[in-house]
Design an enzyme around this catalytic site. Structure first.
Site, PDB file in Angstrom:
ATOM      1  N   PRO A   2      15.653 -20.433  24.411  1.00 28.75           N
ATOM      2  CA  PRO A   2      15.107 -20.123  23.088  1.00 28.75           C
ATOM      3  C   PRO A   2      13.592 -20.335  23.020  1.00 28.75           C
ATOM      4  O   PRO A   2      13.105 -21.421  23.299  1.00 28.75           O
ATOM      5  CB  PRO A   2      15.821 -21.118  22.167  1.00 28.75           C
ATOM      6  CG  PRO A   2      16.936 -21.676  22.960  1.00 28.75           C
ATOM      7  CD  PRO A   2      16.533 -21.591  24.384  1.00 28.75           C
ATOM      8  N   GLU A   3      12.893 -19.272  22.689  1.00 29.10           N
ATOM      9  CA  GLU A   3      11.457 -19.363  22.422  1.00 29.10           C
ATOM     10  C   GLU A   3      11.275 -19.055  20.936  1.00 29.10           C
ATOM     11  O   GLU A   3      12.256 -18.981  20.199  1.00 29.10           O
ATOM     12  CB  GLU A   3      10.694 -18.373  23.305  1.00 29.10           C
ATOM     13  CG  GLU A   3      10.927 -18.626  24.788  1.00 29.10           C
ATOM     14  CD  GLU A   3      10.187 -17.651  25.688  1.00 29.10           C
ATOM     15  OE1 GLU A   3       9.120 -17.149  25.279  1.00 29.10           O
ATOM     16  OE2 GLU A   3      10.664 -17.389  26.797  1.00 29.10           O
TER      17      GLU A   3
END
Length: 292
Positions: A2-3
């Site tokens: 997850p960014e």
DNA sequence: TTTGGCTCCTGGGGGC
DNA sequence: TGCCCCCAGGAGCCAA
């Protein structure tokens, strides 16, 4: 992994799904997931009877504002709320939430379970166990307690992330521009996927020393970072392996990457083969012909 | 002060 | 089929 776009997708999902969710029971399945307070009992007692009032995001951190339910001394049926600090979550590599409105057995990677009065469950799952949570009581500053949060650089969509700022922070840096993009103290929220995609979009080699990037290239890079992130948020995040939204679904941006995990495939622009090499211990995907 | 490497962690995939 | 090893990566820590 997850960014910023994935974390923003999760934030929106949590905000939509958890209206009036008051935590009645907390189950810690893996103690190391709780980074603060040190005493897990404090974490549990701190969250109990808290309304998950509002979800914010800063970089890759999710920040839930909490309100504690307080019974009125004169009228037990009357409940009021007082500020109760924040619950901060970092998903790191493989963390994600699921919302369950029926009782189901948790999988072996379940780390934290939050239940309300109706047995609705907000479940935090994390295969690699890098993700962490902090409960910071009202009156204390999360920025002082969570080092990574306190040192975050500007948000890519903020006014302070501009050409002059970028020029200033990279002007004396000898390390690679890829390494700069991954540095959360310089720009908040970019990880390996979007660093590679942004550099490709800007036509800049990830191996270039940051200080050699000229003003026009900085302009292109800033624009590319913003565009790539916005496009991904619109698509709900990336497809690759581990990220799941609240419904347990992957994003679909991965189908549109130009270089990330396309090693050996043809560049969409010049048909040259996409290459892969390590920078700062990270796999870096790039087109030798399009990126100078 | 800056930079790069190591570490944590676990599932998947490849080689034997 | 089973075992072993390598790889993936965010961020803190440490040494050069």
């Amino acid at each position: 992994m997850p960014e910023l776009p994935e974390v923003e997708t999760v934030r929106r999902g949590l905000e939509q799904k958890l209206k009036n969710f008051i935590i009645k029971r907390v189950e810690i399945c893996r103690e190391s997931t709780v980074a603060y307070p040190i005493d897990k009992i404090d974490f549990i007692e701190g969250l109990q009877n808290s309304l998950l009032y509002k979800w914010n995001r800063r970089g890759k951190y999710l920040i839930a504002e909490l309100k504690k339910t307080v019974s009125n001394n004169n009228d037990a049926n009357e409940i009021s709320f007082v500020e109760n600090g924040v619950l901060v979550v970092h998903l790191r590599m493989t963390g994600y939430f699921t919302f369950n409105n029926t009782l189901t057995n948790p999988c072996k990677h379940t780390r934290i379970r939050l239940f309300d009065n109706n047995n609705n469950e907000l479940r935090y799952i994390d295969v690699r166990s890098f993700g962490q949570m902090w409960w910071v009581r009202d009156g204390l500053s999360p920025n002082n307690i969570i080092k990574g949060l306190g040192t975050l650089g500007p948000e890519p969509f903020s006014e302070s992330f501009n050409v002059n700022y970028l020029k200033k922070v990279i002007s004396n840096k000898t390390r690679s521009i890829k390494s700069i993009l991954l540095d959360q103290t310089i720009i908040a929220g970019i990880g390996n996927i979007y660093a590679d995609e942004s550099l490709y979009s800007a036509g800049i080699s990830p191996f270039r020393e940051a200080r050699t990037i000229n003003k026009n290239e900085i302009k292109r890079l800033r624009r590319a970072v913003v565009d790539v992130l916005k496009k991904s948020i619109g698509a709900g995040g990336t497809t690759f392996s581990d990220f799941r939204d609240l419904e347990g679904e992957n994003g679909n941006f991965g189908l549109q990457t130009n270089v990330y995990r396309r090693t050996g495939k043809k560049c969409r622009q010049c048909k040259n083969l996409i290459e892969r090499q390590k920078i700062s211990g990270r796999s870096t995907h790039w087109c030798r012909k399009c990126q100078k």
